[in-house]
Scaffold this active site. Structure first.
Site, PDB file in Angstrom:
ATOM      1  N   LYS A  75       3.427  11.112  -3.684  1.00 58.27           N
ATOM      2  CA  LYS A  75       2.263  10.558  -4.374  1.00 58.27           C
ATOM      3  C   LYS A  75       1.310  11.651  -4.857  1.00 58.27           C
ATOM      4  O   LYS A  75       0.630  11.490  -5.860  1.00 58.27           O
ATOM      5  CB  LYS A  75       1.539   9.612  -3.416  1.00 58.27           C
ATOM      6  N   ASP A  95       0.883  -1.170   0.000  1.00 57.93           N
ATOM      7  CA  ASP A  95       0.000   0.000   0.000  1.00 57.93           C
ATOM      8  C   ASP A  95       0.920   1.220   0.000  1.00 57.93           C
ATOM      9  O   ASP A  95       1.515   1.559   1.018  1.00 57.93           O
ATOM     10  CB  ASP A  95      -0.881  -0.041   1.263  1.00 57.93           C
ATOM     11  N   ASP A 139     -12.687   5.488   2.886  1.00 59.18           N
ATOM     12  CA  ASP A 139     -11.243   5.550   3.146  1.00 59.18           C
ATOM     13  C   ASP A 139     -10.812   6.990   3.389  1.00 59.18           C
ATOM     14  O   ASP A 139     -10.758   7.801   2.463  1.00 59.18           O
ATOM     15  CB  ASP A 139     -10.489   4.949   1.943  1.00 59.18           C
ATOM     16  N   GLU A 155      -7.068   0.670  -4.209  1.00 58.57           N
ATOM     17  CA  GLU A 155      -7.024   0.532  -2.744  1.00 58.57           C
ATOM     18  C   GLU A 155      -8.348  -0.009  -2.162  1.00 58.57           C
ATOM     19  O   GLU A 155      -8.320  -0.947  -1.370  1.00 58.57           O
ATOM     20  CB  GLU A 155      -6.640   1.872  -2.110  1.00 58.57           C
TER      21      GLU A 155
HETATM   22 MG    MG Z   1      -4.345   4.870   2.317  1.00 63.33          MG
END
Ligand code: MG
Ligand code: ADP
Length: 514
Positions: A75, A13, A183, A152
């Site tokens: 990211k 992840d 999330d 994800e």
């Molecule tokens: Mg995350």
């Protein structure tokens, strides 16, 4: 047992604020591998310390003291050509920064899992194809063979599916169930509605807020404490970079404390002045209510896009460290009239799902985990820019609306607007607006060699084929007498060439790691 069967099944992840690596352990369960410092979570932060490059905890600490040498959250900038900060006199592509992070995770994990190169990496569901490709390139630079890039929320659903017992090891589910994945991480928020059925994870709708996460909750506390300080001493502590650095760290810690305790104190000092501010959970929740409301709004939008009501949702699952905040759980309980499922650790579920996916792919046939089918949707509308006939104003014509199940093929026909037109420029965009300026420019393809003497209004057919892996192929067919067709892979100005990738890989992994 053959070597190939024993290949470690590893999943990563690669988070905005923290990254996690997991494998399938000897008893066949996904397990997070601690890094060399002993932590399960590795901050996604890179520090340039002279000739040395340091990733993780120490790099994160350096944010308070030497921010100028720190690359945090690469990211966020993936898909751009270079990271927006210069270190020494060098600029780095975000892929290289992520390469360093992945390489550390790989090296640290191989002490436990044994040597490996193959891994599954996760990306947010809203990542467009440019950023998926850049993530894959980051993996290559970091010394990995990327087996698959999965979303994800899908990974989280896979982890829950197998571990929370909705799915047995043979891949059986009694009835397909609808799952909503909420999330909330450190810097981003996303919601996905999925259907989990026999051997199948199907995304139905996905949406998110790329600029909303735990950091915004931290900032509210920083502002609250700073205003209090200013009212007492007449100076704003946010103007002093060292004090601000300390506030950033302390307010994040206090926020986390307030998830378990009902009150906490934050001390702020500047020069000889010092002030303690007490914050109750109630005050904190008041200060951040609008942020929570933004997530509520996105959840409703996503349900609407999935054409579902709360009564259609069988499970709500919580992912991301910020879902530890009690206010998040209360909001979701009251919206959904059910207790959200948080049996798995919200920080680790995504990596665990990625490791399970890796086992499915590596050990196909021999794995205890039957390979499940994963069905995605496109998270942004895809189209081309065309000029409106009456006004000549450029506007976006959508070929593939968002949340369309993949793979998909779509065609639209346009007309040339000049006699003897010799070229066509096709600008490919991604976004929800009809105004090209508000959309992301994916790339362009130009056809220069149109056959001569085309009449005004000659038909030009544009075909988009969007594949399951998130790659887009474009085909253009010219009508009239010619019937010629042209095929294009989109040219992306920002992606690294093969040579650049190889050279970054050597630089980061060293010459022996090929
Ligand atoms: Mg995350
Ligand atoms: P990402 O996916 O963005 O990398 P994570 O899912 O690891 O991030 O979430 C990190 C965020 O979770 C941080 O903002 C952190 O402060 C927050 N967080 C972690 N634990 C808690 C807690 N106990 N209470 C509130 N927030 C928390």
């Amino acid at each position: 047992m053959s070597d190939t069967k024993k290949k470690p099944a590893v999943g990563i992840d690669l988070g905005t604020t923290y990254s996690v690596i997991a494998h399938i352990n000897d008893v066949g369960r996904p397990e997070t591998i601690p890094n060399a410092e002993g932590d399960l979570l590795t901050p996604s932060v890179v520090l340039f310390d002279g000739d040395e490059v340091i990733v993780g905890r120490e790099a994160n600490k350096a944010r308070t003291t030497e921010l100028e040498n720190v690359a945090d959250c690469p990211k966020r900038q993936i898909g751009n050509q270079v990271y927006d900060k210069v270190f020494g006199d060098r600029r780095y592509p975000p892929e290289a920064l992520q390469g360093w992070i992945l390489n550390k995770l790989k090296n640290d994990a191989s002490r436990v899992a044994g040597n490996f190169k193959e891994a599954v990496i996760t990306v947010p569901a809203y990542f467009d194809e440019v950023r998926r490709k850049a993530t894959q390139d980051s993996g290559f630079i970091g010394g990995l063979d990327v087996l698959d890039i999965i979303n994800e929320p899908t990974a989280a659903a896979v982890a829950y599916g197998y571990q929370a017992g909705w799915i047995d090891i043979e891949g059986r589910v009694d009835q397909p169930i609808n799952v909503l994945v909420y999330d909330l991480g450190g810097g981003t928020f996303d919601v996905t509605v999925m259907e989990v059925g026999k051997d199948r994870f199907r995304t139905i709708a996905t949406d998110g807020d790329m600029r909303l996460g735990g950091q915004d909750w931290d900032q509210r506390l920083i502002d609250h404490v700073s205003e209090n300080f200013k009212n007492n001493y007449g100076v704003d502590p946010r103007t002093d970079s060292a004090t601000l650095g300390k506030l950033l760290r302390d307010c994040k810690e206090t926020k986390e404390t307030l998830s378990t305790r009902s009150r906490a104190q934050i001390e702020c000092s500047l020069g000889s002045s010092s002030l303690k501010t007490e914050v109750t959970r109630e005050t904190f929740e008041d200060l951040t209510l609008d942020l929570l409301d933004r997530t509520d709004f996105t959840v409703r939008q996503t349900l609407k896009a999935a054409k579902m009501k709360w009564t259609d949702i069988d499970k709500v699952i919580l992912v991301g460290g910020s879902t530890r905040m009690p206010a998040v759980r209360e909001m979701l309980s009251s919206l959904s009239s059910q207790t959200p499922d948080s049996t798995l650790s919200p920080d680790e579920a995504v990596a665990h799902g990625a490791a399970l996916r890796s086992a499915m792919l590596l050990h196909e046939g021999s794995s205890a985990f039957r390979p499940a089918e994963i069905k995605n949707v496109n998270s942004h509308s895809l189209g081309v820019v065309a000029n409106e006939v009456e006004t000549g104003t450029p506007k976006v014509v959508t070929l593939i609306p968002r949340n369309t199940p993949l793979p998909v093929v779509s065609r639209k026909t346009f007309k040339t607007h000049r006699q003897n037109q010799e070229s066509v420029l096709l600008q490919i965009v991604e976004g929800e607006s009809i105004n090209p300026e508000d959309c992301a420019q994916l790339g362009r393809c130009a056809i220069w060699d149109l056959p001569g003497a085309l009449d005004v209004g000659t038909l030009i057919e544009v075909k988009f084929a969007y594949e399951e892996n998130g790659r887009l192929k474009v085909k253009v067919r010219i009508g009239g007498s010619t019937n010629k067709s042209f095929r294009y892979e989109i040219q992306r100005p920002n992606s690294l060439t093969e040579e650049q990738l190889a050279s970054w890989q050597q630089y980061i992994c060293g010459p022996d790691d090929s």
